[in-house]
Scaffold this active site. Structure first.
Site, PDB file in Angstrom:
ATOM      1  N   ASN A  73      13.392  21.355 -15.989  1.00 53.68           N
ATOM      2  CA  ASN A  73      14.280  20.776 -17.004  1.00 53.68           C
ATOM      3  C   ASN A  73      15.339  19.886 -16.365  1.00 53.68           C
ATOM      4  OD1 ASN A  73      13.002  22.112 -19.083  1.00 53.68           O
ATOM      5  ND2 ASN A  73      14.544  23.687 -19.323  1.00 53.68           N
ATOM      6  N   ARG A 404       1.171  13.815 -27.619  1.00 55.05           N
ATOM      7  CA  ARG A 404       0.822  14.422 -26.326  1.00 55.05           C
ATOM      8  C   ARG A 404      -0.393  15.327 -26.570  1.00 55.05           C
ATOM      9  NH1 ARG A 404       5.507  13.718 -23.134  1.00 55.05           N
ATOM     10  NH2 ARG A 404       7.462  13.756 -24.328  1.00 55.05           N
ATOM     11  N   ARG A 434       7.055  10.022 -23.218  1.00 55.13           N
ATOM     12  CA  ARG A 434       7.658  10.088 -21.886  1.00 55.13           C
ATOM     13  C   ARG A 434       6.949  11.086 -20.971  1.00 55.13           C
ATOM     14  NH1 ARG A 434      13.521  10.892 -22.682  1.00 55.13           N
ATOM     15  NH2 ARG A 434      13.657   8.631 -22.739  1.00 55.13           N
ATOM     16  N   HIS A 464       6.064   9.602 -33.539  1.00 55.88           N
ATOM     17  CA  HIS A 464       6.253  10.982 -33.109  1.00 55.88           C
ATOM     18  C   HIS A 464       5.757  11.977 -34.152  1.00 55.88           C
ATOM     19  CE1 HIS A 464       8.861  14.576 -32.006  1.00 55.88           C
ATOM     20  NE2 HIS A 464       8.304  14.272 -30.841  1.00 55.88           N
ATOM     21  N   TYR A 497       4.340  26.932 -27.322  1.00 53.85           N
ATOM     22  CA  TYR A 497       5.340  26.341 -28.214  1.00 53.85           C
ATOM     23  C   TYR A 497       5.226  26.977 -29.596  1.00 53.85           C
ATOM     24  CZ  TYR A 497       6.201  22.431 -24.963  1.00 53.85           C
ATOM     25  OH  TYR A 497       6.548  21.665 -23.886  1.00 53.85           O
ATOM     26  N   ARG A 593      17.719  24.880 -30.486  1.00 54.43           N
ATOM     27  CA  ARG A 593      17.299  25.343 -29.178  1.00 54.43           C
ATOM     28  C   ARG A 593      18.106  24.691 -28.055  1.00 54.43           C
ATOM     29  NH1 ARG A 593      12.441  22.980 -28.162  1.00 54.43           N
ATOM     30  NH2 ARG A 593      13.102  21.794 -26.363  1.00 54.43           N
ATOM     31  N   HIS A 621      10.125  25.391 -31.138  1.00 52.05           N
ATOM     32  CA  HIS A 621       9.885  23.953 -31.247  1.00 52.05           C
ATOM     33  C   HIS A 621       9.811  23.438 -32.681  1.00 52.05           C
ATOM     34  CE1 HIS A 621       7.320  20.229 -30.637  1.00 52.05           C
ATOM     35  NE2 HIS A 621       8.240  20.060 -29.712  1.00 52.05           N
TER      36      HIS A 621
END
Length: 722
Positions: A73, A404, A434, A464, A497, A593, A621
């Site tokens: 992270n 992703r 990213r 997204h 997730y 979160r 998530h």
């Protein structure tokens, strides 16, 4: 009562202007210093991750995993957020941050906080987790701890498996200082030429493709490991024959790895992105981590050659780069991991016969299906639905967004199978996701070769939203089957997730997705939708109106509440709307979160706001937005966080959940998360995150994720009994 249709056709331009003017009036009545710095808030989030690693009640290998997560992270934080601040300063675009501070001042704050966190992180490994692993029979040793026999065995391993791939690079008048790649672990070595007596410098990269921790020996449940860099450091004489090894120290460099593409000036997005990815490897340095035993001569050389400042140097006790603990965390010791959670198939998708195969189309036709991952299986829901659609001769078209996905994705394979079966297949691949850019380019080209219509979204916007739309011919007519999710179409991360997904045959949703996909493969997102809230044009305004409706209900003496679950709460307009709602008496629950720029402790403003954060074995998530709506709850799920990039620079979508049982499920989950009997971090009135995981007698509070899994399992058993 606010109906979804009002979000579509009932809002004219005049209404929008009046609403915007009213909002500006409200904002002028709020205190100026009402936001928390987003970067410092992110560091506070990573501190919460670290607290899990420090918790002795967490299984030892899970603690090692949390240390690795913290390290990963923080790397991304420096590569993106810190790099962005530095770029704004260097380019002269140093506009104030979200709290009105100069980026240079924020960098100073970040440096101080990040230094303290990294030292605490290293101490957690050396003083807490490493000893706990040793007590459990997993011992991470240093060269000095080895016996002569063990050193001999490891030397043979070094000669056979390590030495051939090492590449020492000398620095002298004939050899300039080498390029140091970002996030690589290196040894800085000072040597003396035995013949001339001259001191030289060399750099040696620790090979990233080799195991970071080398097994020394194993005896039943007892095993010993040596860090790879330690093995290399104590065999340097083989690399520099005839030289005297004077000193060696580990170091690691972090570079700016954010990607910036001017799409308006780019004809071929893929080619431009590939060039930018190549450039990213050579981004400017932004952090230098060194062992706390590094001498000043070596450090001064690195600072000078890397053109880095003292503030960007992080002296840490070894070992550096604790991302390597991801490998240790995979050791097969069930007693040192969380008790296993086995995902179950959603009740609606369970076959009627014990060894039969479920017809997911028939199940969805019976009514909307809400699935909750990873408690309910992604494989037997989303993946199975897409695979069934790919094979079904009645399916005419499949449209899907891919942000992703995994390297061996069955999702991509199903799309290819569908295209090869002659179906119309559209895949909107977000190649600018990213750190997944290179992988997405590979999959985009593979899809294109298979005959899939691949598009890359709209100029200037990342796509997204998580959307899957299947068109099926039934009884001479076309029927839409839709899936709107909160998480990526990624079978691997779906096991880690926490996310929701809604399957529906609702005609309004089908028409919304038809229009949205047409616009995504076309030119612009301009229309309003019936059951969706879509960014960048309408999502924020839709949420602001829903929040404001609760404010007006509270003013009228009606029960009112707003509950929002997101990864990040940063957007000032949304935060201000929550402040105004709280002032009017609306009960506001925020479950976040990560970053939270909303500030508590503002008298008369935040009296009715509660903020919680939950971290655990799964990454929380999902995004949920729930409004009391005078007793007729309106609940949305979707992909959007409350950040500028999500609301202004991305295509995001929220869908309204209408099934009574599903609304109850989502609200019950919120009740559990916000309960004082549930383990969580609570944002205090002085805006510190305080962990509450034990009751007054020192007993563990309820673990939300364990309890949710148990509830899902009970739901399955009840159906089995029937």
């Amino acid at each position: 009562m606010i109906h979804t249709e009002a979000l579509d056709s009932g809002l004219g331009d005049a209404d929008d202007d009046d609403f915007d003017q009213a909002v500006e009036t409200y904002d002028s009545q709020l205190p100026e210093n009402r936001y928390q710095d987003r970067e410092i808030s992110w560091l506070a989030f990573n501190r919460r991750v670290l607290e899990l690693a420090e918790d002795p009640s967490v299984p030892a290998l899970e603690r090692a995993n949390f240390l690795a997560i913290f390290a990963s992270n923080l790397d991304e934080f420096f590569m993106v957020r810190v790099a962005g601040l530095k770029r704004r300063i260097v380019t002269g675009l140093a506009v104030p941050t979200n709290v009105g501070r100069a980026p240079l001042d924020v960098l100073t704050d970040i440096s101080g906080e990040a230094h303290a966190l990294q030292v605490r992180h290293a101490d957690a490994w050396n003083s807490l987790v490493r000893p706990a692993l040793a007590d459990a029979g997993i011992d991470i040793v240093s060269w000095g701890d080895l016996t002569d026999e063990e050193r001999t065995l490891l030397y043979d391993y070094f000669q056979g498996q390590v030495f051939p791939v090492l590449m020492p690079l000398a620095v002298d008048p004939a050899h300039p200082f080498p390029y140091i790649s970002g996030l690589s672990l290196n040894l800085a070595i000072r040597i003396r030429n035995a013949r001339t007596g001259r001191q030289e410098f060399a750099r040696l990269k620790v090979p990233p493709m080799l195991p970071r921790f080398v097994q020394v020996r194993a005896d039943g449940h007892s095993v010993r490991y040596l860090p790879l860099e330690d093995l290399i450091a104590h065999n340097l004489k083989d690399l520099f024959p005839g030289m005297e090894i004077l000193d060696h120290h580990a170091f690691r460099l972090t570079r700016n790895e954010d990607v910036v593409i001017e799409e308006d000036e780019t004809e071929n997005l893929i080619q431009a992105l590939e060039a930018e990815l190549l450039r990213r490897r050579f981004g400017p340095p932004i952090r230098l981590e060194v062992g706390d035993d590094m001498d000043d001569v070596t450090l001064d050389l690195l600072i000078s050659e890397l053109d880095i400042t003292q503030q960007e140097v992080y002296r840490l006790p070894g070992p550096l780069d604790l991302r390597g603990l991801f490998d240790l965390a995979r050791i097969d010791r069930p007693d040192l991991h969380f008790p296993p959670h086995v995902p179950t198939t959603a009740v609606a998708f369970q076959p009627s016969e014990q060894n039969g195969r479920a017809d997911l189309f028939a199940a969805i036709r019976k009514g909307d299906v809400l699935v909750h991952h990873p408690y309910e299986s992604f494989t037997t829901s989303v993946q199975a639905f897409l695979e069934q659609a790919a094979k079904d001769p009645h399916v005419l078209a499949i449209k899907q967004t891919l942000y992703r996905t995994s390297g061996d994705s069955p999702i991509v394979k199903a799309l290819i199978d569908a295209a090869e079966a002659g179906k119309q297949v559209l895949a909107l691949v977000e190649v600018k996701a990213r750190f997944d850019e290179a992988a997405n380019i590979v999959w985009a080209r593979k899809l294109e070769k298979a005959g899939v219509h691949v598009v890359y979204g709209l100029v200037g916007l990342k796509t997204h939203c998580k959307l899957l739309h299947v068109i099926r011919q039934e009884d001479g007519a076309l029927r839409s089957y839709s899936h709107i999710g909160t998480g990526n179409y990624n079978p691997k991360t779906s096991r880690l997730y926490e996310d929701f997904g809604l399957f529906t045959t609702d005609e309004l949703v089908g028409r919304d997705l038809t229009r949205l996909f047409n616009e995504l493969s076309g030119y612009a997102i301009e229309k309003k939708f019936k059951r969706l809230l879509v960014a960048p044009l309408h999502l924020r305004k839709g949420l602001l109106r829903l929040i404001d409706a609760e404010r007006r209900n509270a003013q009228d003496g009606k029960p009112a509440s707003v509950r929002i679950k997101v990864n990040s709460m940063v957007d000032e307009q949304i935060i201000d709307a929550l402040y105004r709602a709280s002032q009017a008496g609306v009960k506001v629950d925020v479950w976040v979160r990560g970053i939270c720029s909303l500030k508590l402790g503002l008298d008369g403003v935040t009296d009715n706001i509660t903020v919680r954060s939950i971290l655990g074995r799964y990454l929380e998530h999902s995004r949920i937005f729930a409004f009391h709506n005078d007793g007729d709850p309106q609940v949305y799920i979707g992909s959007a966080d409350m950040m500028h990039r999500n609301l202004d620079r991305r295509v995001e979508a929220l869908v309204r959940v209408t099934g009574a049982a599903h609304v109850t499920e989502l609200i019950d989950l919120f009740d559990l998360a916000m309960s004082d009997t549930t383990s969580s971090w609570r944002l205090s009135q002085d805006n510190e995150w305080v962990r509450h995981h034990l009751d007054g007698r020192g007993r563990p509070l309820v673990d939300l994720q364990d309890k949710t899994m148990a509830a899902v399992q009970r739901r399955r058993r009840v159906r089995a009994v029937r």
